[in-house]
Design a protein around this motif. Structure first.
Motif, PDB file in Angstrom:
ATOM      1  N   GLU A 270       0.829  -1.205   0.000  1.00  0.00           N
ATOM      2  CA  GLU A 270       0.000   0.000   0.000  1.00  0.00           C
ATOM      3  C   GLU A 270       0.865   1.258   0.000  1.00  0.00           C
ATOM      4  OE1 GLU A 270      -4.029  -1.566   2.241  1.00  0.00           O
ATOM      5  OE2 GLU A 270      -2.248  -1.160   3.454  1.00  0.00           O
ATOM      6  N   CYS A 271       1.976   1.204   0.716  1.00  0.00           N
ATOM      7  CA  CYS A 271       2.909   2.335   0.705  1.00  0.00           C
ATOM      8  C   CYS A 271       3.484   2.539  -0.692  1.00  0.00           C
ATOM      9  CB  CYS A 271       4.036   2.117   1.712  1.00  0.00           C
ATOM     10  SG  CYS A 271       3.507   2.327   3.422  1.00  0.00           S
ATOM     11  N   ASP A 272       3.821   1.445  -1.367  1.00  0.00           N
ATOM     12  CA  ASP A 272       4.305   1.556  -2.746  1.00  0.00           C
ATOM     13  C   ASP A 272       3.293   2.303  -3.605  1.00  0.00           C
ATOM     14  OD1 ASP A 272       6.572   0.065  -2.120  1.00  0.00           O
ATOM     15  OD2 ASP A 272       5.772  -1.807  -2.941  1.00  0.00           O
ATOM     16  N   ASP A 273       2.024   1.920  -3.482  1.00  0.00           N
ATOM     17  CA  ASP A 273       0.969   2.557  -4.275  1.00  0.00           C
ATOM     18  C   ASP A 273       0.823   4.036  -3.926  1.00  0.00           C
ATOM     19  OD1 ASP A 273       0.444   0.154  -5.560  1.00  0.00           O
ATOM     20  OD2 ASP A 273      -1.249  -0.358  -4.258  1.00  0.00           O
ATOM     21  N   LEU A 274       0.887   4.370  -2.632  1.00  0.00           N
ATOM     22  CA  LEU A 274       0.789   5.766  -2.213  1.00  0.00           C
ATOM     23  C   LEU A 274       1.959   6.590  -2.739  1.00  0.00           C
ATOM     24  CD1 LEU A 274      -0.399   5.301   1.476  1.00  0.00           C
ATOM     25  CD2 LEU A 274      -1.672   6.434  -0.353  1.00  0.00           C
ATOM     26  N   ILE A 275       3.160   6.038  -2.641  1.00  0.00           N
ATOM     27  CA  ILE A 275       4.344   6.740  -3.142  1.00  0.00           C
ATOM     28  C   ILE A 275       4.229   6.951  -4.649  1.00  0.00           C
ATOM     29  CG2 ILE A 275       6.851   6.590  -3.490  1.00  0.00           C
ATOM     30  CD1 ILE A 275       6.915   5.107  -0.726  1.00  0.00           C
ATOM     31  N   ASP A 276       3.768   5.928  -5.358  1.00  0.00           N
ATOM     32  CA  ASP A 276       3.570   6.073  -6.803  1.00  0.00           C
ATOM     33  C   ASP A 276       2.568   7.175  -7.113  1.00  0.00           C
ATOM     34  OD1 ASP A 276       5.360   4.018  -7.293  1.00  0.00           O
ATOM     35  OD2 ASP A 276       3.803   2.518  -7.660  1.00  0.00           O
ATOM     36  N   GLU A 277       1.542   7.283  -6.275  1.00  0.00           N
ATOM     37  CA  GLU A 277       0.491   8.275  -6.509  1.00  0.00           C
ATOM     38  C   GLU A 277       0.957   9.705  -6.221  1.00  0.00           C
ATOM     39  OE1 GLU A 277      -3.960   9.259  -4.814  1.00  0.00           O
ATOM     40  OE2 GLU A 277      -3.338   7.160  -4.949  1.00  0.00           O
ATOM     41  N   ILE A 278       1.665   9.890  -5.098  1.00  0.00           N
ATOM     42  CA  ILE A 278       2.056  11.264  -4.731  1.00  0.00           C
ATOM     43  C   ILE A 278       3.438  11.648  -5.241  1.00  0.00           C
ATOM     44  CG2 ILE A 278       0.550  11.269  -2.718  1.00  0.00           C
ATOM     45  CD1 ILE A 278       3.040  10.976  -0.954  1.00  0.00           C
ATOM     46  N   GLY A 279       4.233  10.659  -5.612  1.00  0.00           N
ATOM     47  CA  GLY A 279       5.557  10.927  -6.152  1.00  0.00           C
ATOM     48  C   GLY A 279       6.647  10.820  -5.090  1.00  0.00           C
ATOM     49  N   ILE A 280       7.834  10.471  -5.546  1.00  0.00           N
ATOM     50  CA  ILE A 280       8.964  10.281  -4.640  1.00  0.00           C
ATOM     51  C   ILE A 280       9.369  11.602  -3.986  1.00  0.00           C
ATOM     52  CG2 ILE A 280      11.416   9.646  -4.535  1.00  0.00           C
ATOM     53  CD1 ILE A 280      10.751   7.567  -6.752  1.00  0.00           C
ATOM     54  N   GLN A 281       9.380  12.676  -4.754  1.00  0.00           N
ATOM     55  CA  GLN A 281       9.784  13.963  -4.192  1.00  0.00           C
ATOM     56  C   GLN A 281       8.841  14.395  -3.078  1.00  0.00           C
ATOM     57  OE1 GLN A 281      10.622  17.124  -6.953  1.00  0.00           O
ATOM     58  NE2 GLN A 281      10.508  18.677  -5.374  1.00  0.00           N
ATOM     59  N   ARG A 282       7.534  14.287  -3.310  1.00  0.00           N
ATOM     60  CA  ARG A 282       6.552  14.690  -2.286  1.00  0.00           C
ATOM     61  C   ARG A 282       6.654  13.779  -1.069  1.00  0.00           C
ATOM     62  NH1 ARG A 282       4.517  18.263   0.691  1.00  0.00           N
ATOM     63  NH2 ARG A 282       2.345  18.006   1.250  1.00  0.00           N
ATOM     64  N   THR A 283       6.893  12.503  -1.299  1.00  0.00           N
ATOM     65  CA  THR A 283       7.066  11.571  -0.180  1.00  0.00           C
ATOM     66  C   THR A 283       8.240  12.015   0.679  1.00  0.00           C
ATOM     67  OG1 THR A 283       6.162   9.755  -1.499  1.00  0.00           O
ATOM     68  CG2 THR A 283       7.464   9.151   0.437  1.00  0.00           C
ATOM     69  N   GLY A 284       9.346  12.351   0.038  1.00  0.00           N
ATOM     70  CA  GLY A 284      10.518  12.823   0.769  1.00  0.00           C
ATOM     71  C   GLY A 284      10.242  14.092   1.560  1.00  0.00           C
ATOM     72  N   GLU A 285       9.482  15.003   0.963  1.00  0.00           N
ATOM     73  CA  GLU A 285       9.114  16.244   1.654  1.00  0.00           C
ATOM     74  C   GLU A 285       8.279  15.947   2.900  1.00  0.00           C
ATOM     75  OE1 GLU A 285       7.058  18.373  -1.414  1.00  0.00           O
ATOM     76  OE2 GLU A 285       8.908  18.892  -2.471  1.00  0.00           O
ATOM     77  N   LEU A 286       7.326  15.035   2.763  1.00  0.00           N
ATOM     78  CA  LEU A 286       6.482  14.676   3.905  1.00  0.00           C
ATOM     79  C   LEU A 286       7.285  14.007   5.012  1.00  0.00           C
ATOM     80  CD1 LEU A 286       3.341  13.377   2.000  1.00  0.00           C
ATOM     81  CD2 LEU A 286       3.496  15.464   3.384  1.00  0.00           C
ATOM     82  N   ILE A 287       8.208  13.140   4.631  1.00  0.00           N
ATOM     83  CA  ILE A 287       9.060  12.487   5.623  1.00  0.00           C
ATOM     84  C   ILE A 287       9.923  13.533   6.325  1.00  0.00           C
ATOM     85  CG2 ILE A 287      11.034  10.931   5.910  1.00  0.00           C
ATOM     86  CD1 ILE A 287       9.730   9.180   3.688  1.00  0.00           C
ATOM     87  N   GLY A 288      10.480  14.460   5.560  1.00  0.00           N
ATOM     88  CA  GLY A 288      11.290  15.522   6.155  1.00  0.00           C
ATOM     89  C   GLY A 288      10.497  16.346   7.156  1.00  0.00           C
ATOM     90  N   LYS A 289       9.267  16.677   6.795  1.00  0.00           N
ATOM     91  CA  LYS A 289       8.398  17.441   7.693  1.00  0.00           C
ATOM     92  C   LYS A 289       8.085  16.637   8.956  1.00  0.00           C
ATOM     93  CE  LYS A 289       4.160  20.129   7.757  1.00  0.00           C
ATOM     94  NZ  LYS A 289       2.993  20.601   6.995  1.00  0.00           N
ATOM     95  N   ALA A 290       7.816  15.351   8.789  1.00  0.00           N
ATOM     96  CA  ALA A 290       7.518  14.499   9.947  1.00  0.00           C
ATOM     97  C   ALA A 290       8.727  14.402  10.878  1.00  0.00           C
ATOM     98  CB  ALA A 290       7.080  13.111   9.483  1.00  0.00           C
TER      99      ALA A 290
END
Length: 96
Positions: free
Chosen positions: A56-76
């Motif tokens: 499910e995480c793979d699907d979410l990352i594919d949907e929002i993109g790797i860059q946005r995923t990284g931004e969200l992780i950085g914010k967290a």
């Protein structure tokens, strides 16, 4: 997403690295890996979305993109480890 104690322990268990090593690796383009990013993303989702799978995480990352995923992780991570201001106690970690 929330990188609280539970997420940190899950991430450490999955990666074999302590949370400081994970944060350092993610901030270094030469050390960061997609697998590490996905594992941190997965761990950070467990607080509010317990049972979310890696697939499910793979699907979410594919949907929002790797860059946005990284931004969200950085914010967290920033929310999990707030800088002390004027010697005051750190804020309580909040969710992204």
């Amino acid at each position: 997403m929330k990188i609280g104690t539970g997420a940190m322990c899950a991430i450490e268990a999955e990666t074999g690295k302590n949370i400081s090593e994970v944060g350092t690796a993610l901030s270094d383009p030469k050390a960061a890996s997609l697998t590490l990013m996905r594992t941190v993303f997965w761990g950070a989702l467990q607080h509010r979305h317990e049972g979310t799978t890696i697939r499910e995480c793979d699907d979410l990352i594919d949907e929002i993109g790797i860059q946005r995923t990284g931004e969200l992780i950085g914010k967290a991570f920033k929310l999990a480890f707030p800088k002390k201001e004027g010697g005051s106690r750190p804020r309580k970690a909040t969710a992204v």
